[in-house]
Structure formats: structure tokens, C-alpha cells
Write an enzyme that holds these catalytic residues in place. Sequence first.
Site, short mmCIF file in Angstrom:
data_model
loop_
_atom_site.label_atom_id
_atom_site.label_comp_id
_atom_site.label_asym_id
_atom_site.label_seq_id
_atom_site.Cartn_x
_atom_site.Cartn_y
_atom_site.Cartn_z
N ASP A 198 97.52 -21.85 -73.56
CA ASP A 198 96.83 -22.79 -74.14
C ASP A 198 96.47 -22.11 -75.35
OD1 ASP A 198 94.51 -24.44 -75.15
OD2 ASP A 198 95.34 -25.75 -73.54
N LYS A 249 94.24 -37.69 -75.54
CA LYS A 249 94.94 -38.91 -75.09
C LYS A 249 95.60 -39.01 -73.74
CE LYS A 249 95.04 -40.12 -79.97
NZ LYS A 249 93.97 -40.84 -79.92
N GLY A 252 89.24 -42.35 -81.82
CA GLY A 252 89.10 -41.25 -82.43
C GLY A 252 89.09 -39.99 -81.80
N HIS A 299 88.44 -25.66 -69.30
CA HIS A 299 87.17 -25.16 -69.86
C HIS A 299 86.08 -25.65 -69.05
CE1 HIS A 299 88.89 -24.38 -73.61
NE2 HIS A 299 89.34 -25.29 -73.93
N HIS A 356 93.60 -22.30 -76.78
CA HIS A 356 92.05 -22.16 -76.52
C HIS A 356 91.91 -21.20 -75.31
CE1 HIS A 356 91.94 -26.02 -78.64
NE2 HIS A 356 91.16 -25.24 -79.32
N HIS A 367 91.16 -43.63 -71.18
CA HIS A 367 91.22 -43.67 -72.41
C HIS A 367 89.73 -42.94 -73.03
CE1 HIS A 367 91.45 -44.54 -76.74
NE2 HIS A 367 90.78 -45.38 -76.81
#
EC number: 3.5.1.98
Length: 428
Positions: free
Chosen positions: A170, A25, A21, A135, A172, A17
Site C-alpha cells: 500500500d 468506497k 464525499g 491502520h 501508506h 457506504h
Amino acid sequence: MAKTVAYFYDPDVGNFHYGTGHPMKPHRLSLTHSLVLHYGLYKKMIVFKPYQASQHDMCRFHSEDYIDFLQRVSPNNMQGFTKSLNAFNVGDDCPVFPGLFEFCSRYTGASLQGATLLNNKNCDIAINWAGGLHHAKKFEASGFCYVNDIVIGILELLKYHPRVLYIDIDIHHGDGVQEAFYLTDRVMTVSFHKYGNYFFPGTGDMYEVGAESGRYYCLNVPLRDGIDDQSYRHLFQPVIKQVIDFYQPTCIVLQCGADSLGCDRLGCFNLSIRGHGECVQYVKSFNIPLLVLGGGGYTVRNVARCWTYETSLLVDETISEELPYSEYFEYFAPDFTLHPDVSTRIENQNSRQYLDQIRQTVFESLKMLNHAPSVQIHDVPSDILNYERTDEPDPEERGGEDNYSRPEASNEFYDGDHDNDKESDVEI
């Protein structure tokens, strides 16, 4: 002829986790696997509980200082690492959370094992939905990614394969993978992504083409908001066909980030689950050994639908539009279907003229390539998975092989439009 498909799933990987916020996930992996199980797709694959990557494995790409930091830092001691946290870009986007190194070890080990199976011709396709964290850089974390499992997997593939093609769908830009192979013709990187308006990570312009031996072996397809299935297909299929014809890869790595779907919490594209899957189906149709990885995707229920559907395509199995009952069934309310309408009101800013212009520029760039660059003959090193593990603690000290098992965090289930991890959108 039916393909042999290897599928990697670690039962604990979905229980990590990132924190309250945070949009990333890992629990989406549990949802995906549950659908794969309940659709019966596991019967069509060889299922592996993956190898866990060691520090040694990770340092094939990353710096020792950085990996050593990831192994040592924890929420309890991070106050003593202020300088390192800044140096390695660990903080808001890439937080320190319980079991951080183990999480990286699990998703990276699966990509590495998939590469090894492909090298040894033990499978035709290897799937690791937990991987695809594109990334991460050599010396630092970036964009929710800590260890670049893709680069590590490709380095393993390069032991046996003269040319590896990397494709990224993706939303990105696949900046970490591009940067790692920017100077070589052994890997060709092709990324389709949103570019402009300061969209993360801010790289991926059409004129980033590689350098030195890698000049023209880096291809970027910058897209605008709201691209739909038809527009994406108009670019994706001809570009990929040309790349494969010119480059003649002996292995392909496909990053299937699901944040390019419509309705993604962080995205601004308008692809349907079928449209996203069409890219996977098209790449598979070339019958080249294939490593399939996950990536981004922040509307969790749609990520699970998408990757389950793509698993079905990879094993040539038609599955029902009606989702099977599972422990997460209520999460897919109100329609409980595999292909809900995920279109948004975002206008498609990719005009036919703009797409044709990009296509033309890409094709001109491809003309600069040497057809299928060759590689000098060299001794093949032993498989990475056979290396003696010198950096692991004693199993007695660790408390056994599967020592890190966490209960599901209830706030992993929240992912609505106004979600702030304080209120569930679904009654569980």
C-alpha cells in the site's frame, strides 16, 4: 503443481457506504468481484461466502470497550457518544455510517476464515480483497480502518505457524500491523510506502526496526513521490528475497493496497497495474502458504482492474486485455481495457543513488537477524471458527442471517479527479 486457491466474497460488503464525499468506497469490491466472475476466474478457485467475525474474534486484538462502542454506535445515536467518538478517533476520516459494525464483521471474518483454511492446509492461497485494513489500532480507528483484520488473521496463523511474514505494498505505511507485532520475532513486518512531507500516517522511517524480542524484525522501506515499476522492482525483489532467506517464514500475509498505482485519487506513486501485480507474482513464486488481502485504493475502476489481474496471477490464468461485458462495463470507459495507461506526470524522485542507499541500509539491518527464530512447543488452541458464539443476538431478533442488505448507493460510482460525490463521471 496447481495451487488450491480460496476466494472470499460477501455479496453485501460492497453496499456499505462511508458517506458523501468520502474517498473510501466499498463498492470497489463489487466491481472487482464482477470482473472476477465475468472473466471466469471463479472456476479456478474455491469460492466462499465468508464467516462474520464476532465481538469475541475482534477482541483478540482490540479492546473490549472499543469493540463494544463500534457495535453500539450508529448515525441515529452518535450524539450520545461524543466522548467515545473522540476517544476512539471516530469522526471525519473514520465516520459512523449505517451498518458499521456489520461491515467490520464481514471483512474481518473473511481474513480470519482464510487464516483458518491455511492453518488446516485446506488451501495454498487465500484471497480476501475486502480485508487489508492496516491502520486500525488496538484502542482506536485510523485512516478509514476500524478493525484490523490483518492482525486478527495473523494471530490465528500464529497458532500453527512459528514465523509469519507480513508484506505491505500500500502507498501508506502499515502502522497498525507494525505496532501490534513490534515486540515479537514471531511476525516480521515489511512495508514499502511513501514517507515524508507529512504523508499519512507519518510513521515508517527506516530506523523503526522493532524492539525487545522484535528488534530488527520490523523493516521499513520509505519511498519518495513518483516511483515507477523499474525502481520499485529494483528494491522489492532483492529485499523480499533476502527477508525470506533470512527469516524463513512458514506463512506470508500480503497486503495489496492499490493506492500505490499511478492516477490514484490519494496517491503519488507511478506503478502500473502490471508492476503492482509483479510484486504479487514474485511473492507467490516462493511457494509459501499465502493470505492475500486488499487495502487502500481510491480510483475505483483501477482498483477493480488491479485486483482482478492479481487474482488471475494467483490462479495462473492468462486473461484478455479486453474487459468482459458486465453490469459495470460503462464504468471502465473510455478504453474498456484491463491495463490502461495509469502513468502520471509526477517526477520519479527516487534516484538510483537513493534506492541503493535504502537497499544497503535494509541489508545491513537484515544481518542483525537471528536466522529463523524458533518457537517453544506448545498446545495448539482450537480453531477460532469453532468457538461457541455467545455474543450474537438471537437470529429471530436479528431478522435472519442476512438481515443487513442495502441497495447500492448511487454516489459510490463517483471517483473523478474533481469528484465531490455530487456529479457522476460516468453515465450508468
